[in-house]
Design an enzyme around this catalytic site. Structure first.
Site, short mmCIF file in Angstrom:
data_model
loop_
_atom_site.label_atom_id
_atom_site.label_comp_id
_atom_site.label_asym_id
_atom_site.label_seq_id
_atom_site.Cartn_x
_atom_site.Cartn_y
_atom_site.Cartn_z
N GLY A 1 36.58 19.50 32.83
CA GLY A 1 37.03 20.29 31.67
C GLY A 1 38.55 20.21 31.60
N ARG B 1 29.07 16.84 33.44
CA ARG B 1 27.83 16.81 32.66
C ARG B 1 27.92 15.77 31.55
NH1 ARG B 1 27.36 23.05 31.51
NH2 ARG B 1 29.54 22.54 31.33
N ILE C 1 40.89 21.94 33.08
CA ILE C 1 41.64 21.97 34.35
C ILE C 1 41.45 20.65 35.10
CG2 ILE C 1 41.92 23.17 36.56
CD1 ILE C 1 40.95 25.75 35.08
N GLU D 1 33.18 36.39 48.04
CA GLU D 1 34.55 36.86 48.20
C GLU D 1 34.70 38.29 47.67
OE1 GLU D 1 36.30 33.64 45.76
OE2 GLU D 1 36.99 35.21 44.39
N ILE E 1 38.63 24.81 43.97
CA ILE E 1 39.33 25.84 43.18
C ILE E 1 38.41 26.32 42.06
CG2 ILE E 1 41.69 25.06 43.68
CD1 ILE E 1 41.65 23.77 40.81
N ALA E 2 37.10 26.04 42.20
CA ALA E 2 36.17 26.35 41.11
C ALA E 2 35.63 27.78 41.25
CB ALA E 2 35.06 25.33 41.10
N ARG E 3 34.62 27.95 42.04
CA ARG E 3 34.03 29.27 42.27
C ARG E 3 33.33 29.25 43.62
NH1 ARG E 3 36.54 31.52 39.12
NH2 ARG E 3 35.96 32.87 37.41
N HIS F 1 41.92 33.25 46.27
CA HIS F 1 41.65 33.14 44.83
C HIS F 1 42.93 33.37 44.00
CE1 HIS F 1 38.16 33.49 41.72
NE2 HIS F 1 39.24 32.95 41.16
N ILE F 2 43.90 32.49 44.22
CA ILE F 2 45.20 32.66 43.57
C ILE F 2 45.60 31.47 42.68
CG2 ILE F 2 46.16 34.26 45.29
CD1 ILE F 2 47.66 31.80 46.51
C1 GLV Z 1 39.80 32.42 37.79
O1 GLV Z 1 39.13 32.09 38.70
C2 GLV Z 1 39.41 32.29 36.42
O2 GLV Z 1 38.23 31.99 36.14
O3 GLV Z 1 40.26 32.48 35.55
#
Ligand code: GLV
Length: 332
Positions: A160, A183, A162, A273, A242-244, A291-292
C-alpha cells in the site's frame, strides 16, 4: 444528539493535543479521557452515553456491544491508519461512519521502517547494550558485523502507500533491488516509479535479504509469518514488522531467532501489545520498539487533527474527509 447546551457532544477516548480539543470545541461539547489510561469496554460504553462522535485509537475496540449500548453514535474516528480495532460488520450494520488517518503518516512511518531495518541489519541496539554493559574492551574486525543494506534485496509484504514509500527509499536511496508481494499488483507506472517487481510470497521469502511487513491486519493475515515461513528465509536475512501484532507468530519468531534460523528481526508491533512475548525480551538479535512508527510530533498532531476534522466534517456536512464505509452508511 445535542446535550443541554444545544450542541452535539463528542468523546475523545485518549489524551490528545490541546489544539485538537480546541478545534473540536468550536463545534461540539467535548468530553475526554484525560487520564490517558485505556478505558475498559464498559467504561468506554458508559463515557459514550449521549455522544454522537468519538475519537478512538487502536487500543479501543468498537464492536456490536459498544454500538448497541450507544445507538445515538454516528461516527467513530480512529487516530490510526489501521482499523483492526473496528468490527466493520457491526459498524456497517449500525449505520455508523468509520474513519481512519491515511496519507498523513505515510512518509514518517516509512522513515521508521527504514530506521528499524538499519538498526536490525547493522545490530545497532545489540551493540549499544554491549557497550552500556561495559563489555567493550577492544576493537575487533568482526565485532557486531551485520548485514549489508545498500545493494541488497528488499522484500516488501503489503504494498500500500507505506510499502511504496519504503520501496522508494530502498530503491532510490540505497540502491536496493525491491521485490514485493501484495493482494494486487501495482499499476506498471507505479511499479516503475518504486522500482519494485511483483513476486509470489514464497519467492519473496527465499530471495529477500530483508523482509519488511507492511500489510494490514485481518483474520486472514493472522500469522502470515510463522515457523514455516521463517524457515523459507535466508539464514542471513532480517525480518522487520511495522504492520500489526498478530501478523507474525511472535513465539515462533523468538525461537527462530534463538536458533539463528534467520539473523535478526526488528519489531515495532506485537501480539497482545503492550505485552511482549517474554522470549523476545531475552533473545539478543531483535530490536524492539513500542509501536512508534508514526511517532513524530508533527505526524501525531496531523493524525489527531485529521480524526477531529473527520468528526467535524461528517457531523456538519454529512461527508467525512477519509471515510472507510461511506457507501454502507448511505445505504443504512
Ligand atoms: C498505527 O499503527 C496506525 O495504524 O496508524
Amino acid at each position: 444528539m445535542a446535550n443541554n447546551t444545544g450542541r452535539p457532544a463528542v468523546f475523545v477516548s485518549r489524551k490528545v493535543f490541546p489544539e485538537v480539543i480546541a478545534r473540536l470545541s468550536e463545534h461540539f461539547d467535548v468530553e475526554m479521557n484525560d487520564t490517558d489510561s485505556v478505558l475498559s469496554p464498559d467504561q468506554l460504553a458508559q463515557r459514550l452515553q449521549g455522544k454522537v462522535g468519538v475519537l478512538t485509537t487502536g487500543s479501543e475496540r468498537v464492536d456490536a456491544a459498544l454500538l448497541a449500548a450507544n445507538p445515538q453514535l454516528r461516527i467513530v474516528a480512529n487516530i490510526a491508519v489501521g482499523f483492526n480495532n473496528f468490527d466493520m460488520a457491526a459498524i456497517n450494520a449500525a449505520g455508523v461512519l468509520a474513519t481512519n488517518t491515511p496519507d498523513v503518516l505515510t512518509e514518517t512511518t516509512a522513515d521508521f521502517g527504514f530506521a528499524l531495518l538499519m538498526a536490525t541489519a547493522r545490530r545497532v541496539t545489540e551493540s549499544e547494550h554491549f557497550l552500556r554493559a561495559g563489555q567493550w574492551n577492544k576493537w575487533s574486525l568482526d565485532m557486531f558485523a551485520g548485514a549489508e543494506v545498500h545493494g541488497s534485496t528488499l522484500g516488501i509484504l503489503g504494498m500500500g502507500r507505506i510499502g511504496q514509500a519504503i520501496a522508494r527509499r530502498g530503491a532510490h536511496g540505497f540502491g536496493m533491488k525491491v521485490i514485493y508481494h501484495n493482494r494486487s499488483k501495482l499499476a506498471p507506472e507505479l511499479e516503475a516509479e518504486c522500482k519494485a517487481s511483483y513476486v509470489d510470497k514464497a519467492t519473496l521469502l527465499k530471495t529477500a535479504d530483508h523482509v519488511m511487513l507492511v500489510l494490514p491486519y485481518s483474520p486472514e493475515a493472522h500469522h502470515t509469518i510463522g515457523a514455516a515461513e521463517i524457515a523459507q528465509m535466508k539464514p542471513t536475512a532480517t525480518l522487520v514488522n511495522i504492520a500489526r501484532g498478530g501478523i507474525v507468530d511472535d513465539a515462533a519468531l523468538a525461537l527462530a531467532l534463538r536458533n539463528r534460523v534467520i539473523a535478526a528481526a526488528g519489531l515495532d508491533v506485537f501480539e497482545g501489545e503492550p505485552k511482549v512475548h517474554p522470549d523476545l525480551l531475552t533473545v539478543p538479535n531483535v530490536v524492539l520498539t513500542p509501536h512508534i512508527a508514526s511517532a513524530t510530533m508533527g505526524t501525531r498532531m496531523a493524525m489527531a487533527m485529521l480524526a477531529a476534522d473527520n468528526v467535524i466534517a461528517f457531523l456538519t456536512t454529512g461527508h467525512a474527509v477519509t471515510p472507510l464505509n461511506a457507501a454502507a452508511v448511505a445505504k443504512a
